[in-house]
Design an enzyme around this catalytic site. Structure first.
Site, PDB file in Angstrom:
ATOM      1  N   HIS A 102       0.854  -1.198   0.000  1.00  0.00           N
ATOM      2  CA  HIS A 102       0.000   0.000   0.000  1.00  0.00           C
ATOM      3  C   HIS A 102       0.894   1.254   0.000  1.00  0.00           C
ATOM      4  CE1 HIS A 102      -2.957   2.860   1.460  1.00  0.00           C
ATOM      5  NE2 HIS A 102      -3.867   1.943   1.712  1.00  0.00           N
ATOM      6  N   GLU A 134      -0.926   1.473  -5.150  1.00  0.00           N
ATOM      7  CA  GLU A 134      -0.717   0.213  -4.435  1.00  0.00           C
ATOM      8  C   GLU A 134      -0.684  -0.939  -5.435  1.00  0.00           C
ATOM      9  OE1 GLU A 134      -3.947   0.144  -1.529  1.00  0.00           O
ATOM     10  OE2 GLU A 134      -3.999   2.318  -1.633  1.00  0.00           O
TER      11      GLU A 134
HETATM   12  C1  BG6 Z   1      -6.903   2.153   0.505  1.00  0.00           C
HETATM   13  C2  BG6 Z   1      -8.356   1.866   0.383  1.00  0.00           C
HETATM   14  O1  BG6 Z   1      -6.183   1.083  -0.010  1.00  0.00           O
HETATM   15  O2  BG6 Z   1      -6.561   2.315   1.879  1.00  0.00           O
HETATM   16  C3  BG6 Z   1      -9.131   3.011   1.024  1.00  0.00           C
HETATM   17  O3  BG6 Z   1      -8.687   1.714  -0.977  1.00  0.00           O
HETATM   18  C4  BG6 Z   1      -8.691   3.213   2.451  1.00  0.00           C
HETATM   19  O4  BG6 Z   1     -10.518   2.740   0.955  1.00  0.00           O
HETATM   20  C5  BG6 Z   1      -7.196   3.416   2.476  1.00  0.00           C
HETATM   21  O5  BG6 Z   1      -9.333   4.342   2.990  1.00  0.00           O
HETATM   22  C6  BG6 Z   1      -6.607   3.621   3.869  1.00  0.00           C
HETATM   23  O6  BG6 Z   1      -6.983   2.609   4.728  1.00  0.00           O
HETATM   24  P1  BG6 Z   1      -6.582   2.655   6.239  1.00  0.00           P
HETATM   25  O7  BG6 Z   1      -7.189   1.448   6.877  1.00  0.00           O
HETATM   26  O8  BG6 Z   1      -5.078   2.628   6.294  1.00  0.00           O
HETATM   27  O9  BG6 Z   1      -7.116   3.955   6.776  1.00  0.00           O
END
Ligand code: BG6
Length: 298
Positions: A167, A271
């Site tokens: 990510h 990502e």
């Molecule tokens: C992304 C998702 O990969 O991660 C989003 O597509 C999400 O929907 C984002 O808001 C962040 O997620 P988190 O759990 O780290 O706040």
């Protein structure tokens, strides 16, 4: 513990284990060109990648939590074995809030610096996901690139399905002057519109609103152009089918406690992984994926 890891895995000039934020164990990779990277054992989380000039290429939130039970906001969280809210587990699965083990460090004759971390099932993971696995992340730092290779093994006697994402939060000079290229013609699922599927028509994806899309079965090469900083980051994946493009924009930034209200202006997530479909792994089988990030002037 940090001292003993440093004694065992430290390589003078190349790899150092030291206390990071909140004294959490952090591994620093230094390349002879001046490039560097940092990886926390918490989540096997890459939190920094700098080029030979010392310029940071990733985004890390000033509001990030640095705690055992919380993910780090920025860098490269590993989402596993679930992506987002696609299943019953906590968002993005448990890998990013688990403590990983440092297993290998190396400085190659070519100058590349390598660090490997592992994470295996435990009583805690079995309670959430009843499978026996080993996950290895291997980070390789070269002069202009950072490679993240992921290896998942099924150590159990029944098959399992998993999703996975690297990510990656990239730092950009100015979001309005950043563009993601290479996804034209790819079908995406728009998380902001009930996961409706559409085909991307733009050569360059630009940002002027919240964006949260899973691009399904994408080409392996994606580019991030940062016009404000005059550089291009090439994202080259293999074994990973999909890509997510995410920027929370204004309202969501305000809703996220561990993210500054104005930080959406200086980041974008591109990502890589398998977020649109599961990987199915038979007993004793293993799955390998990788993403190479490389940077060059525009
Ligand atoms: C992304 C998702 O990969 O991660 C989003 O597509 C999400 O929907 C984002 O808001 C962040 O997620 P988190 O759990 O780290 O706040």
């Amino acid at each position: 513990m940090i001292d003993s890891l440093q004694t065992r895995f430290g390589i003078p000039g190349s790899v150092a284990v030291s206390p990071g934020k909140n004294n959490m164990p952090r591994v620093t990779l230094s390349h002879r060109s001046g490039a560097s990277a940092e990886v926390y054992l918490h989540g096997a989380h890459v939190t920094s990648w700098r080029n030979a000039k010392g310029e940071e290429l990733l985004f890390l939130s000033r509001e990030s939590h640095w705690a055992a039970d919380k993910p780090i906001r920025g860098g490269v969280p590993i989402c596993f074995p679930q992506f987002s809210n696609h299943g019953p587990m906590l968002l993005h699965g448990f890998a990013r809030i688990s403590e990983w083990t440092l297993t290998h460090t190396e400085c190659r004759d070519s100058g590349e610096v390598v660090v490997a971390l592992q994470f295996s099932d435990s009583n805690a993971t079995q309670a959430l996901w009843p499978h026996r696995f080993t996950f290895e992340l291997r980070v390789t730092l070269a002069e202009t690139s950072l490679t993240m290779a992921t290896l998942v093994k099924n150590n159990g006697d029944k098959p399992f399905d998993f999703e996975l994402a690297l990510h990656t939060y990239f730092g950009v000079g100015e979001i309005q002057r950043a563009a993601v290229c290479g996804l034209k013609g790819v079908t995406f699922s728009d998380s902001l519109r009930n996961n409706i599927n559409e085909v991307e028509t733009r050569q360059e994806i630009r940002f002027d609103q919240e964006t949260d899309r899973i691009y399904i079965k994408t080409p392996d090469s994606i580019l991030l152009r940062d016009e404000a900083r005059n550089r291009v980051i090439a994202i080259q994946k293999s074994g990973m089918a999909d890509a997510v493009v995410w920027n929370p924009w204004i309202a969501k930034s305000q809703r996220m406690p561990d993210f500054g209200d104005d930080e959406y202006l200086r980041m974008v997530c591109v990502e890589t992984g398998n977020m649109a479909g599961h990987v199915n792994l038979a007993p004793s089988a293993q799955w390998l994926g990788s993403t190479i990030l490389s940077v060059r002037p525009a």
